[in-house]
Design an enzyme around this catalytic site. Structure first.
Site, PDB file in Angstrom:
ATOM      1  CG  HIS A 141      -2.009   4.817   4.782  1.00 13.21           C
ATOM      2  ND1 HIS A 141      -1.800   4.617   3.447  1.00 13.21           N
ATOM      3  CD2 HIS A 141      -2.280   3.595   5.305  1.00 13.21           C
ATOM      4  CE1 HIS A 141      -1.938   3.320   3.167  1.00 13.21           C
ATOM      5  NE2 HIS A 141      -2.235   2.679   4.285  1.00 13.21           N
ATOM      6  CE  LYS A 198      -5.429   4.618   1.409  1.00 13.14           C
ATOM      7  NZ  LYS A 198      -4.537   5.784   1.626  1.00 13.14           N
ATOM      8  CB  CYS A 227      -0.937  -0.011   1.197  1.00 12.02           C
ATOM      9  SG  CYS A 227      -1.866  -1.544   1.274  1.00 12.02           S
ATOM     10  CD  GLU A 277      -2.264   8.307   8.736  1.00 14.38           C
ATOM     11  OE1 GLU A 277      -3.212   7.550   8.449  1.00 14.38           O
ATOM     12  OE2 GLU A 277      -1.672   9.028   7.891  1.00 14.38           O
ATOM     13  CG  PHE A 300      -0.235  -5.685   4.248  1.00 14.89           C
ATOM     14  CD1 PHE A 300      -0.806  -4.897   5.235  1.00 14.89           C
ATOM     15  CD2 PHE A 300      -1.008  -6.690   3.680  1.00 14.89           C
ATOM     16  CE1 PHE A 300      -2.128  -5.110   5.660  1.00 14.89           C
ATOM     17  CE2 PHE A 300      -2.320  -6.910   4.086  1.00 14.89           C
ATOM     18  CZ  PHE A 300      -2.881  -6.114   5.072  1.00 14.89           C
ATOM     19  CG  HIS A 302      -6.285   0.999   0.751  1.00 11.15           C
ATOM     20  ND1 HIS A 302      -5.321   1.684   0.031  1.00 11.15           N
ATOM     21  CD2 HIS A 302      -5.623   0.328   1.733  1.00 11.15           C
ATOM     22  CE1 HIS A 302      -4.137   1.420   0.557  1.00 11.15           C
ATOM     23  NE2 HIS A 302      -4.293   0.608   1.583  1.00 11.15           N
TER      24      HIS A 302
END
Lengths: 89, 405
Positions: B297, B329, B158, B308, B393, B334
């Site tokens: 994010h 997003k 991502c 975050e 990830f 996403h």
């Protein structure tokens, strides 16, 4: 399917795969080179033909010698006529 | 050396051009709906941010379509807009024109369909490998536009696009290219990827009948991310050269930082995120309190948004409550390896226009998320410096710093 119909269908199919070539000019003698088909295009063409015409291009030696539309027509006609007796059994 | 953005291109579920995307984003329009590209009725998550009206025939030949996966087609579409937008690059040597693209999954649609044929003992299409390989999109962009320099693809899940844009900045700074076409792309609204993320309990499953409200970063009731697809492309150049050829300069890319948590393959880690933001701020040679806006994010997972938020609070202290934070997003879901590219474009548009797009679906913030997330309504704010965050990830954290030109 008779040979003439088959030939027409294969030419129509090939016409759908080429770019910048007038479909009306494609016939048995049209070479892959004049149709702008490189070696990878030919592989893709045969892959798609297998699905559409229910044929397997498993005779590697024969396939390697293909240079023109007529070679594909003849291979498919031959394969289909060889399969016929089996179907009738 | 000042590196600037001179071209942008977008394809997303809320717009198929930068202007359309930005107009939708400012208005908080959702691109999330029921999945239509396959029958998702048997899935727990049945929604996504799909690009419904994408027709590759509008710009590619039949042969090109046959040889490309959807992810490459999306990348080419956005690259065409960006390269048209930046104007003629003919003054550069073609061997100095680079491509540096991010993608998490590459041509996964092709992989999935070819694997399915193979498992049924059927023959596999000859372009299976060149369509699937992760660098396919970058290679096609180069081929279509005669970009003969460095050609790289970065795959860090991502955070792929943020790392790719950061790598592009490095290519410029180290003199390995005169211009770089960079960004990210993803097209994995697919049965296998949806199933895979479902198995990790990462996707939203409670909003199948109310898709527009499913992606709700920082909000109460959020239950996972919504899969999205798209591409965002930027053109980077040296400012001096860009001015010389009369290019429009949208923003400066002034900093890049990246870290790895080295802790867990999927769980977020606050320290790694702080370190990435700090590294980017250091790289841009600014003080933390110079940051006016963070394009977060913020994927809408219960854990991620809190981590975050805490990272921002820890790094910025009191200033965390003064800066604006918003989540692209919340509207497009996403987009995995494209997310930081689309986030970068939203960030650059915010710098350019003085408008910060809202975080949609934020009526009732999670008590643990207490920053100014620009809830539901765009905010007018003169901003000079902004961050774009991406965490992936593998424990990857990447942050980009953009400033007004």
């Amino acid at each position: 399917m008779n040979t003439e119909n088959l030939e027409e269908k294969i030419i129509q199919f090939i016409a759908s795969k080429v770019e910048d070539v007038d479909p009306a000019t494609i016939d048995r003698s049209s070479t892959f080179e004049t149709l702008g088909l490189d070696s990878m295009d030919r592989v893709q063409l045969l892959f798609d033909a297998e699905e559409i015409f229910d044929v397997t291009f498993d005779d590697d030696e024969a396939v390697k010698k293909f240079t023109c539309v007529g070679d594909i027509v003849d291979y498919i006609s031959k394969t289909q006529s060889e399969e016929k007796p089996a179907e009738e059994e | 050396m000042r590196i600037v953005v001179t071209g942008m291109g977008v394809i997303s579920s809320i717009g198929t051009s930068v202007e359309q995307f930005w107009h939708s984003a400012v208005n908080g329009k959702s691109g999330i709906s029921k999945i239509t590209c396959f029958d998702a009725s048997g899935h727990r998550s049945q929604i996504a941010g799909e690009i419904a009206d994408f027709d590759p025939k509008s710009f590619l030949s039949n042969k090109q379509i046959e040889q490309t996966d959807r992810f490459t087609q999306l990348a080419l579409f956005a690259a065409n807009e960006a390269l048209n937008d930046c104007g003629d690059l003919g003054s550069y040597n073609a061997h100095r024109l680079a491509v540096c693209l991010g993608s998490g999954m590459g041509g996964f649609s092709t992989f999935e369909s070819s694997a399915s044929r193979k498992l049924q003992n059927k023959s596999v299409p000859p372009f299976t490998v060149p369509r699937t390989m992760a660098n396919s999109a970058a290679a096609w962009i180069a081929t279509q536009h005669a970009l003969k320099g460095v050609n790289l693809t970065c795959s860090t899940a991502c955070s792929s696009a943020a790392n790719a844009i950061g790598m592009a900045l490095d290519l410029m700074r180290t003199g390995k290219a005169d211009a770089v076409v960079t960004g990210g792309v993803e097209a994995c609204v697919l049965p296998l990827t949806i199933s895979g993320f479902e198995a990790l309990h990462a996707l939203s499953t409670g909003f199948n009948d109310d898709p527009e409200h499913a992606s709700r970063p920082f909000s109460t009731g959020r239950d996972g991310f919504v899969m999205g697809e798209g591409a965002g492309i930027l053109v980077l150049e040296n400012e001096e050269a860009a001015i010389k050829r009369g290019a429009t300069i949208y923003a400066q890319l002034t900093g890049y930082g990246c870290t790895c948590d080295a802790a867990h393959i999927v769980a977020p880690d606050m320290d790694g995120q702080i370190a990435a933001m700090q590294a980017a701020i250091n790289d841009a040679n600014i003080a933390p309190n110079a940051v006016d806006y963070i394009n977060a994010h913020a994927t809408s997972t219960p854990l991620g948004d809190v981590v975050e938020t805490n990272a921002i609070k820890q790094l910025f202290g009191d200033h965390a409550y003064k800066l604006a934070v918003s989540a692209t997003k919340s509207m497009i879901g996403h987009t995995i390896g494209a997310s930081a590219a689309l986030g970068s474009i939203a960030t650059i548009k915010a710098l350019q226009t003085g408008t910060i797009h809202p975080t949609a679906n934020l009526n009732e913030p999670d008590p643990e998320c207490d920053l100014d997330y620009v809830p539901n309504k765009a905010q007018q704010r003169k901003i000079k410096t902004a961050l774009c965050n991406a965490f992936g990830f593998g424990g990857n954290n990447a942050t980009l710093v953009y400033t007004t030109p």
